[in-house]
Enzyme design. Structure first.
Site, PDB file in Angstrom:
ATOM      1  N   HIS A   1      28.156  34.270  20.630  1.00  0.00           N
ATOM      2  CA  HIS A   1      29.267  33.280  20.878  1.00  0.00           C
ATOM      3  C   HIS A   1      29.295  32.346  19.642  1.00  0.00           C
ATOM      4  CE1 HIS A   1      30.013  33.835  25.210  1.00  0.00           C
ATOM      5  NE2 HIS A   1      29.141  34.482  24.891  1.00  0.00           N
ATOM      6  N   GLY A   2      30.160  31.529  19.624  1.00  0.00           N
ATOM      7  CA  GLY A   2      30.375  30.283  18.634  1.00  0.00           C
ATOM      8  C   GLY A   2      30.530  30.923  17.039  1.00  0.00           C
ATOM      9  N   ALA A   3      31.132  32.177  17.176  1.00  0.00           N
ATOM     10  CA  ALA A   3      31.332  32.780  15.894  1.00  0.00           C
ATOM     11  C   ALA A   3      32.467  32.522  14.748  1.00  0.00           C
ATOM     12  CB  ALA A   3      30.862  34.290  15.884  1.00  0.00           C
TER      13      ALA A   3
ATOM     14  N   GLY B   1      33.183  25.709  19.000  1.00  0.00           N
ATOM     15  CA  GLY B   1      34.168  24.546  18.417  1.00  0.00           C
ATOM     16  C   GLY B   1      34.095  24.899  16.826  1.00  0.00           C
TER      17      GLY B   1
ATOM     18  N   SER C   1      38.828  32.143  29.270  1.00  0.00           N
ATOM     19  CA  SER C   1      37.783  30.962  29.757  1.00  0.00           C
ATOM     20  C   SER C   1      38.313  30.486  31.069  1.00  0.00           C
ATOM     21  CB  SER C   1      37.705  29.732  28.634  1.00  0.00           C
ATOM     22  OG  SER C   1      38.980  29.116  28.617  1.00  0.00           O
TER      23      SER C   1
ATOM     24  N   ASP D   1      35.060  34.456  30.242  1.00  0.00           N
ATOM     25  CA  ASP D   1      34.242  34.185  29.241  1.00  0.00           C
ATOM     26  C   ASP D   1      33.568  32.944  29.904  1.00  0.00           C
ATOM     27  OD1 ASP D   1      33.289  33.610  26.852  1.00  0.00           O
ATOM     28  OD2 ASP D   1      34.932  32.243  26.183  1.00  0.00           O
ATOM     29  N   HIS D   2      32.204  32.715  29.912  1.00  0.00           N
ATOM     30  CA  HIS D   2      31.417  31.762  30.312  1.00  0.00           C
ATOM     31  C   HIS D   2      31.732  31.425  31.943  1.00  0.00           C
ATOM     32  CE1 HIS D   2      29.701  30.610  26.599  1.00  0.00           C
ATOM     33  NE2 HIS D   2      31.004  30.583  26.331  1.00  0.00           N
TER      34      HIS D   2
ATOM     35  N   SER E   1      38.181  29.356  18.084  1.00  0.00           N
ATOM     36  CA  SER E   1      38.473  28.485  17.263  1.00  0.00           C
ATOM     37  C   SER E   1      39.215  28.701  16.126  1.00  0.00           C
ATOM     38  CB  SER E   1      37.253  27.549  16.889  1.00  0.00           C
ATOM     39  OG  SER E   1      36.266  26.994  17.856  1.00  0.00           O
TER      40      SER E   1
ATOM     41  N   ASP F   1      27.594  32.521  33.051  1.00  0.00           N
ATOM     42  CA  ASP F   1      26.676  31.973  32.267  1.00  0.00           C
ATOM     43  C   ASP F   1      25.631  31.080  33.047  1.00  0.00           C
ATOM     44  OD1 ASP F   1      25.586  30.084  30.257  1.00  0.00           O
ATOM     45  OD2 ASP F   1      27.441  29.562  29.307  1.00  0.00           O
TER      46      ASP F   1
HETATM   47  P1  13P Z   1      34.259  29.706  18.500  1.00  0.00           P
HETATM   48  O1  13P Z   1      34.338  28.163  19.162  1.00  0.00           O
HETATM   49  O2  13P Z   1      33.316  29.541  17.365  1.00  0.00           O
HETATM   50  O3  13P Z   1      35.528  30.241  18.357  1.00  0.00           O
HETATM   51  O4  13P Z   1      33.338  30.574  19.765  1.00  0.00           O
HETATM   52  C1  13P Z   1      34.080  31.091  20.964  1.00  0.00           C
HETATM   53  C2  13P Z   1      33.292  31.607  21.844  1.00  0.00           C
HETATM   54  O5  13P Z   1      32.078  31.663  21.736  1.00  0.00           O
HETATM   55  C3  13P Z   1      33.876  31.867  23.207  1.00  0.00           C
HETATM   56  O6  13P Z   1      33.188  32.265  24.247  1.00  0.00           O
HETATM   57  O1  G3H Z   2      33.424  29.158  24.525  1.00  0.00           O
HETATM   58  C1  G3H Z   2      34.592  28.418  24.599  1.00  0.00           C
HETATM   59  C2  G3H Z   2      35.781  29.123  24.245  1.00  0.00           C
HETATM   60  O2  G3H Z   2      36.275  28.497  22.922  1.00  0.00           O
HETATM   61  C3  G3H Z   2      36.846  28.665  25.333  1.00  0.00           C
HETATM   62  O3  G3H Z   2      37.238  27.497  25.071  1.00  0.00           O
HETATM   63  O4  G3H Z   2      37.020  26.351  27.579  1.00  0.00           O
HETATM   64  O5  G3H Z   2      38.549  25.174  26.060  1.00  0.00           O
HETATM   65  O6  G3H Z   2      39.368  27.355  26.754  1.00  0.00           O
HETATM   66  P1  G3H Z   2      38.074  26.543  26.372  1.00  0.00           P
HETATM   67 ZN    ZN Z   3      31.078  31.119  24.370  1.00  0.00          ZN
END
Ligand code: 13P
Ligand code: G3H
Ligand code: ZN
Length: 311
Positions: free
Chosen positions: A213-215, A181, A50, A82-83, A259, A104
């Protein structure tokens, strides 16, 4: 072996009805834990960074850590941004050796999302790098961006064909009820994902790799360990693993997990320091953290993503 893109990985994953794990990295122990697990499971893997992680660890350190992991494991590894929030960060990662980036543009209008995504795609493809776009808005926290539940929006399946055709993206992140999260669903709330939306998207863009995402699933035994050894995590509820298995059998080829790694590592480090109050050598507690990441990632690959033994 050099870094690989996700092209071949996704093609095989789609055909094979499994998904590739995309795990967030920001230090040596996390890189080692994930790649050791993938090597033991004979699975391809995506390491993703990220903007916050890149700022924390610095681009050059992350590149070298990942290069070292390739030498150590001989695995096909994709290194992914990522993002990415704008063209500049995507360009910096493409120029700096990443094999994949995410732009993103989900916070923008449909037209602006297409414009910014296409700009990144044109730059990336000319340099052999693949691009993930996003349509729909996930709730939750990424870096400094906090999308409230009210602002979250499921992906509109009617928009996906046009988005993919006009941008030329290689994969598409969608919003079907997951969020970033550890606190994804309220205590007492039954976790639900909109598989009907995923199905509709799959019909409209057949054989196109979808990203979830968010998995994270937020394993309760690790939350309990954190709280037993001095932590204070309120009721945290993630995405049930059987739902992720189902998604992996459908069009979802990339499943993002951050997470759960944080929670696993924190639980074991807390336990170690609580049980060994005289220890002050970071190698002692970081080793436990790394070992726990190996366990967690092996479990995900074997029991959730289904990508064991595909190499
Ligand atoms: P989590 O917070 O569910 O692990 O998601 C991570 C994520 O989507 C990173 O892009
Ligand atoms: O999508 C988010 C990821 O969990 C990355 O988190 O931006 O706190 O590094 P972060
Ligand atoms: Zn994500």
């Amino acid at each position: 072996m050099p870094l690989v893109t996700t092209k071949e990985m996704f093609k095989n994953a789609y055909k094979g009805g499994y998904a590739i794990g995309a795990f967030n990295v920001n230090n040596m122990e996390i890189v080692q834990g994930i790649t050791t697990a993938a090597m033991l499971e004979k699975s391809p893997v995506i390491l993703q960074v990220s903007a916050g992680a890149r700022k924390y660890a610095k681009h050059a350190y992350l590149m070298k850590l990942v290069e070292a992991a390739i030498i150590d494991t001989d695995l096909p590894i994709a290194l992914h941004l990522d993002h990415g929030e704008d063209f500049e960060i995507c360009k910096a990662c493409i120029d700096g050796g990443f094999s994949s980036v995410m732009i993103d543009g989900s916070k923008y209008s449909f037209e602006e999302n297409i414009r910014i995504t296409k700009e990144v795609v044109d730059y990336a493809h000319a340099r052999g790098v693949v691009v993930e776009g996003e349509l729909g808005k996930l709730a939750g926290i990424e870096d400094d961006v906090n999308v409230s539940e009210a602002d979250a929006q499921f992906t509109n399946p009617k928009e996906v064909e046009e988005f993919v055709a006009r941008t030329g993206v290689d994969s598409l992140a969608i919003a079907i009820g997951t969020s970033h999260g550890a606190y994804k669903f309220k205590p007492g709330q039954k976790p639900q994902l909109r598989f009907d939306i995923l199905e509709e998207i799959q019909k409209r863009i057949p054989e196109f790799p979808i990203v979830l995402h968010g998995a994270s699933s937020v394993p309760q035994q690790h939350v309990a360990t954190i709280n037993k050894f001095g932590g204070q995590m309120p009721d945290a509820i993630g995405v049930p693993e059987e739902m992720l298995r189902q998604a992996a059998k459908m069009a979802v080829c990339k499943i993002n997990i951050d997470s759960d790694l944080r929670i696993a590592m924190t639980a074991s480090v807390r336990k170690h320091l609580w049980e060994n109050p005289t220890h002050f050598d970071p190698r002692q507690f970081l080793k436990d953290g790394r070992d726990e990441i190996v366990e967690m990632v092996r479990h995900k690959i074997k029991n959730v993503l289904g990508s064991s033994n595909v190499l």
